[in-house]
Design an enzyme around this catalytic site. Structure first.
Site, PDB file in Angstrom:
ATOM      1  N   SER A  70       0.878  -1.158   0.000  1.00 15.63           N
ATOM      2  CA  SER A  70       0.000   0.000   0.000  1.00 15.63           C
ATOM      3  C   SER A  70       0.922   1.216   0.000  1.00 15.63           C
ATOM      4  O   SER A  70       2.150   1.076  -0.027  1.00 15.63           O
ATOM      5  CB  SER A  70      -0.905  -0.008   1.236  1.00 15.63           C
ATOM      6  OG  SER A  70      -0.115   0.090   2.399  1.00 15.63           O
ATOM      7  N   HIS A 110      -0.566   0.139  -4.470  1.00 15.35           N
ATOM      8  CA  HIS A 110      -1.878   0.771  -4.615  1.00 15.35           C
ATOM      9  C   HIS A 110      -1.642   2.230  -4.970  1.00 15.35           C
ATOM     10  O   HIS A 110      -1.035   2.973  -4.205  1.00 15.35           O
ATOM     11  CB  HIS A 110      -2.666   0.677  -3.313  1.00 15.35           C
ATOM     12  CG  HIS A 110      -3.051  -0.724  -2.971  1.00 15.35           C
ATOM     13  ND1 HIS A 110      -3.386  -1.104  -1.704  1.00 15.35           N
ATOM     14  CD2 HIS A 110      -3.164  -1.843  -3.718  1.00 15.35           C
ATOM     15  CE1 HIS A 110      -3.699  -2.382  -1.687  1.00 15.35           C
ATOM     16  NE2 HIS A 110      -3.549  -2.856  -2.899  1.00 15.35           N
ATOM     17  N   ASP A 163      -4.946  -7.231   0.561  1.00 15.09           N
ATOM     18  CA  ASP A 163      -4.526  -7.501  -0.809  1.00 15.09           C
ATOM     19  C   ASP A 163      -3.114  -8.081  -0.788  1.00 15.09           C
ATOM     20  O   ASP A 163      -2.212  -7.518  -0.182  1.00 15.09           O
ATOM     21  CB  ASP A 163      -4.568  -6.214  -1.638  1.00 15.09           C
ATOM     22  CG  ASP A 163      -4.286  -6.448  -3.121  1.00 15.09           C
ATOM     23  OD1 ASP A 163      -4.397  -7.612  -3.567  1.00 15.09           O
ATOM     24  OD2 ASP A 163      -3.976  -5.475  -3.813  1.00 15.09           O
TER      25      ASP A 163
END
Length: 169
Positions: free
Chosen positions: A23, A50, A142
């Site tokens: 992230s 991300h 994720d």
């Protein structure tokens, strides 16, 4: 941080591919890793982060300042070369097919967007035991399913502990 790298295979098709999923909070750990790697490891490093789908990414410039390896924002059909760092383009899903990084448009669905899992799945299918998947600190899940796929194919997986990821701050 001490990094030791060894690659026993001389064949390009058998080279180890290291994929890092993160992230936005994982950028610091990834730049620290790059800062400690020699420029010639024989491995390719692929960052799936991300990103805001509506803005251009500054990742190639930020990471280029931390390594002597070339840093490339992936365009469609980018061949993977050793001793390179590849980063995902904004608003895309990146996959590996036939030893090439490919891009697809980010899907417009009500389901949660999971670009790290998607990439890790394709990495596991393509490189099996020569795949390494690393998930850096973050708050979402994720990457966890993709790590399981890499592990099932005989690859190596790591996940950064969030407590360790925040140590020293």
């Amino acid at each position: 941080m001490r990094i030791i790298t060894t690659v026993s295979s001389e064949q390009p098709s058998a080279q180890i591919k290291i994929s890092i999923g993160a992230s936005a909070g994982g950028l610091e750990a990834f730049t620290e890793l790059l800062r400690h790697l020699p420029p010639a490891t024989g491995m390719a490093f692929i960052l799936v982060q991300h990103l805001d789908p509506h803005h251009q990414s500054a990742l190639p410039e930020l990471l280029s300042a931390k390594t002597r390896m070339p840093v490339v924002q992936v365009q469609n059909d980018t061949p993977i070369k050793p001793d390179h760092v590849y980063v995902i383009a904004p608003n895309t899903v990146m996959l590996i097919r036939n030893r090439t990084l490919t891009l697809q448009a980010r899907p417009v669905t009500p389901e949660k967007f999971r670009p790290i899992d998607s990439f890790f799945d394709s990495l596991a299918e393509e490189f099996r035991f020569n795949a390494v998947g690393i998930v850096l600190s973050g708050t979402a899940s994720d990457g966890t399913l993709g790590l399981k796929k890499i592990k099932a194919e005989g690859g190596i997986t790591f996940a950064q502990n969030q407590i360790v990821g925040r140590a020293g701050r």
